[in-house]
Enzyme design. Structure first.
Site, PDB file in Angstrom:
ATOM      1  N   TYR A 167       0.513  18.059   8.636  1.00 55.16           N
ATOM      2  CA  TYR A 167      -0.381  17.276   7.776  1.00 55.16           C
ATOM      3  C   TYR A 167      -1.828  17.526   8.189  1.00 55.16           C
ATOM      4  O   TYR A 167      -2.680  17.874   7.367  1.00 55.16           O
ATOM      5  CB  TYR A 167      -0.041  15.788   7.884  1.00 55.16           C
ATOM      6  CG  TYR A 167      -1.072  14.886   7.242  1.00 55.16           C
ATOM      7  CD1 TYR A 167      -1.199  14.837   5.855  1.00 55.16           C
ATOM      8  CD2 TYR A 167      -1.937  14.101   8.016  1.00 55.16           C
ATOM      9  CE1 TYR A 167      -2.163  14.028   5.263  1.00 55.16           C
ATOM     10  CE2 TYR A 167      -2.888  13.291   7.430  1.00 55.16           C
ATOM     11  CZ  TYR A 167      -2.993  13.261   6.058  1.00 55.16           C
ATOM     12  OH  TYR A 167      -3.951  12.461   5.472  1.00 55.16           O
TER      13      TYR A 167
HETATM   14  O1  LIG Z   1      -5.987   8.481   9.741  1.00 50.97           O
HETATM   15  C1  LIG Z   1      -5.400   9.301   9.069  1.00 50.97           C
HETATM   16  O2  LIG Z   1      -5.922  10.291   8.624  1.00 50.97           O
HETATM   17  C2  LIG Z   1      -3.946   9.107   8.835  1.00 50.97           C
HETATM   18  O3  LIG Z   1      -3.731   7.705   8.881  1.00 50.97           O
HETATM   19  C3  LIG Z   1      -2.401   7.330   8.728  1.00 50.97           C
HETATM   20  O4  LIG Z   1      -1.618   7.891   9.764  1.00 50.97           O
HETATM   21  P1  LIG Z   1      -1.298   7.027  11.066  1.00 50.97           P
HETATM   22  O5  LIG Z   1      -2.541   6.658  11.789  1.00 50.97           O
HETATM   23  O6  LIG Z   1      -0.259   7.766  11.812  1.00 50.97           O
HETATM   24  O7  LIG Z   1      -0.742   5.687  10.403  1.00 50.97           O
HETATM   25  P2  LIG Z   1       0.718   5.036  10.457  1.00 50.97           P
HETATM   26  O8  LIG Z   1       1.751   6.004  10.068  1.00 50.97           O
HETATM   27  O9  LIG Z   1       0.648   3.765   9.711  1.00 50.97           O
HETATM   28  O10 LIG Z   1       0.914   4.702  12.007  1.00 50.97           O
HETATM   29  C4  LIG Z   1       0.034   3.765  12.637  1.00 50.97           C
HETATM   30  C5  LIG Z   1       0.373   3.635  14.099  1.00 50.97           C
HETATM   31  O11 LIG Z   1       1.667   3.072  14.245  1.00 50.97           O
HETATM   32  C6  LIG Z   1       2.437   3.883  15.116  1.00 50.97           C
HETATM   33  N1  LIG Z   1       3.848   3.749  14.691  1.00 50.97           N
HETATM   34  C7  LIG Z   1       4.254   4.265  13.525  1.00 50.97           C
HETATM   35  C8  LIG Z   1       5.550   4.131  13.095  1.00 50.97           C
HETATM   36  C9  LIG Z   1       6.452   3.426  13.891  1.00 50.97           C
HETATM   37  O12 LIG Z   1       7.650   3.248  13.578  1.00 50.97           O
HETATM   38  N2  LIG Z   1       5.997   2.898  15.057  1.00 50.97           N
HETATM   39  C10 LIG Z   1       4.729   3.033  15.488  1.00 50.97           C
HETATM   40  O13 LIG Z   1       4.358   2.556  16.557  1.00 50.97           O
HETATM   41  C11 LIG Z   1       1.881   5.258  15.000  1.00 50.97           C
HETATM   42  O14 LIG Z   1       2.118   6.027  16.157  1.00 50.97           O
HETATM   43  C12 LIG Z   1       0.397   4.969  14.821  1.00 50.97           C
HETATM   44  O15 LIG Z   1      -0.191   4.821  16.066  1.00 50.97           O
HETATM   45  C13 LIG Z   1      -1.879   7.791   7.394  1.00 50.97           C
HETATM   46  O16 LIG Z   1      -0.514   7.441   7.258  1.00 50.97           O
HETATM   47  C14 LIG Z   1      -2.038   9.248   7.210  1.00 50.97           C
HETATM   48  O17 LIG Z   1      -1.714   9.574   5.882  1.00 50.97           O
HETATM   49  C15 LIG Z   1      -3.444   9.713   7.545  1.00 50.97           C
HETATM   50  O18 LIG Z   1      -4.283   9.437   6.479  1.00 50.97           O
END
Ligand SMILES: O=C(O)[C@H]1O[C@H](OP(=O)(O)OP(=O)(O)OC[C@H]2O[C@@H](n3ccc(=O)[nH]c3=O)[C@H](O)[C@@H]2O)[C@H](O)[C@@H](O)[C@H]1O
Length: 446
Positions: A253
């Site tokens: 991504y």
């Molecule tokens: O800033 C971005 O550019 C991206 O932001 C977002 O990604 P992320 O920051 O990864 O958000 P998100 O999946 O909500 O996980 C949030 C937290 O929960 C943790 N996480 C996640 C899943 C889980 O089961 N447990 C957990 O701890 C996980 O490790 C993380 O620390 C957008 O989805 C993406 O499309 C993109 O735009």
């Protein structure tokens, strides 16, 4: 559940365009050869052979820019476009209703950020036309509900794919858009391991398709598009600044978003397109994306389903610079207003145009475990927590935005802390899924 997802989720291919090309009728060519029957026969057969080959490639579901999945879908689900009534709706939606207003093509308009940006633009009197393929990466009924919201606000969303070049060209023929807000993308960091090709299709090919249409348009619009905080990848210099390294992405991504930033450079350099990339930092809020952690944590906490909270090596905290949607919308509108001008027209460059990248974050990272605590308080339900080692599927341990460039260039000042923003999200969630708090064990609402 993942098995049900198409290889390129919901890339609905739209019907062939309904405008006409003026070709010479084969008979006009044949007549010239009437004195030589053998030659004329040969010509007829070659024309027929070429025509059937052409028809095969044009109608084949595996033409470039579509997968066999989307091709099959197109036969069933294609949304027709074109015609006087359709053009009238397009024009009316894109019409500017304030002095000095702008006219914006918003791709991914039925998405989370797209819906909020579109309504905000419309509210201040700008012209807005939406484009969305309503794919089923997550529940399309939520996208339809957002579309209804947009429709009430006077925004028409054309159902089509950013990879459909003829549709994009048609839209630019009908409306001289001043700006493109390109938000259509395959989002989600972890899903990229399940369906890598959908990221290339939407985030690379789709971006190129949009920039191709923009560079050919006359006048050329300025383009603002969604990059991602994930481009910082393994960067450990905090807070993340636009001058930091972005050549070590941790997910496909992130790599496709980084590729997009390089592609933007090309179109700016060759064609004089004014392009602004926005690195969004984990955007959350009402009407959000059900694939994001804060959203499915809420759903799971309410039905007492255990949630996984990731932690880094040696029990290190995993944290995100969660950014509230209204702050992102302000940043998007300011980016459009400060996008500068494209200098080219009809594919020719006339001078240099701005090429920019901005962080749009909140500048205050919060640990995932604290996010869960806030949700517990707001929902008045204790979460069933499973602390697990962060899987190696693309996540980075923390994000933290330095926003001084956006502050200076856009007047961007985020004002919503996580507690306040989540309160608004939870209020929306309970209103949108009214049975979720009473119906134990029901996750079918989403
Ligand atoms: O800033 C971005 O550019 C991206 O932001 C977002 O990604 P992320 O920051 O990864 O958000 P998100 O999946 O909500 O996980 C949030 C937290 O929960 C943790 N996480 C996640 C899943 C889980 O089961 N447990 C957990 O701890 C996980 O490790 C993380 O620390 C957008 O989805 C993406 O499309 C993109 O735009």
């Amino acid at each position: 559940m993942m098995d049900n997802l198409p290889s390129t989720p919901g890339k609905f291919k739209v019907d062939k365009p309904q405008y006409h090309h003026h070709h010479h009728h084969p008979r006009q060519l044949i007549l010239r050869w009437h004195h030589s029957p053998l030659l004329s026969k040969l010509v007829v057969w070659s024309i027929l052979a070429i025509a059937s080959l052409l028809a095969f490639f044009l109608l084949s579901p595996t033409t470039p820019n579509s997968s066999s999945t989307s091709g099959r879908r197109s036969l069933r689900n294609a949304a027709p476009w074109g015609g006087p009534a359709w053009e009238k709706r397009v024009r009316s939606s894109a019409r500017v209703r304030r002095p000095g207003g702008i006219s914006v093509l918003v791709t991914g308009a039925a998405g989370f950020v797209g819906t909020h940006v579109s309504t905000a633009l419309k509210r201040r009197g700008d012209g807005v036309l939406g484009l969305d393929n309503f794919n089923d990466y997550y529940d399309p009924s939520l996208k339809r509900a957002r579309q209804a919201l947009l429709s009430r606000a006077g925004v028409f969303v054309v159902e089509g794919d950013v990879n459909d070049g003829p549709l994009l060209h048609k839209l630019f023929d009908v409306v001289p858009f001043t700006h493109v807000m390109h938000l259509a993308a395959q989002a989600g960091v972890r899903y990229a391991m399940t369906n890598p090709s959908s990221y290339v299709h939407s985030n690379v090919a789709g971006l190129v398709s949009v920039l191709e249409a923009a560079k050919s348009a006359d006048p050329q619009p300025a383009v603002v598009w969604a990059s991602s905080s994930s481009v910082y990848g393994l960067n450990s210099h905090v807070p993340f600044s636009e001058v930091d390294r972005t050549d070590r992405p941790a997910s496909l991504y992130a790599a496709t978003k980084k590729a997009g930033e390089e592609i933007a450079h090309v179109y700016n350099h060759i064609y004089g397109l004014a392009i602004t990339g926005l690195r969004f930092f984990t955007v959350y809020g009402p009407w959000g994306r059900p694939d994001m952690a804060y959203f499915f944590f809420t759903r799971d906490i309410l039905c007492s389903k255990p949630i996984s909270i990731f932690e880094g090596p040696n029990h290190a905290t995993v944290a995100r610079d969660f950014t509230y949607i209204d702050d992102i919308v302000s940043g998007c509108l300011a980016s459009l207003d400060n996008a500068g001008k494209s200098t080219g027209s009809g594919g020719k460059k006339r001078g240099s145009a701005p090429l920019r990248v901005y962080n749009l974050g909140n500048t205050s990272p919060v640990s995932v475990s604290h996010l869960v605590s806030i949700l517990e308080q707001l929902l008045k339900v204790k979460a069933v927590r499973n602390v697990v080692k962060m899987p190696r599927n693309g996540d980075v341990q923390f994000t933290h935005a330095n926003i001084s460039l956006a502050q200076r260039g856009l007047g961007y000042h985020p004002t919503t802390d996580l507690n306040t923003g989540l309160k608004k999200f939870v209020r929306w969630y309970l209103d949108y899924y009214p049975t979720s708090s009473s119906k134990k064990g029901s996750s079918s609402a989403i």
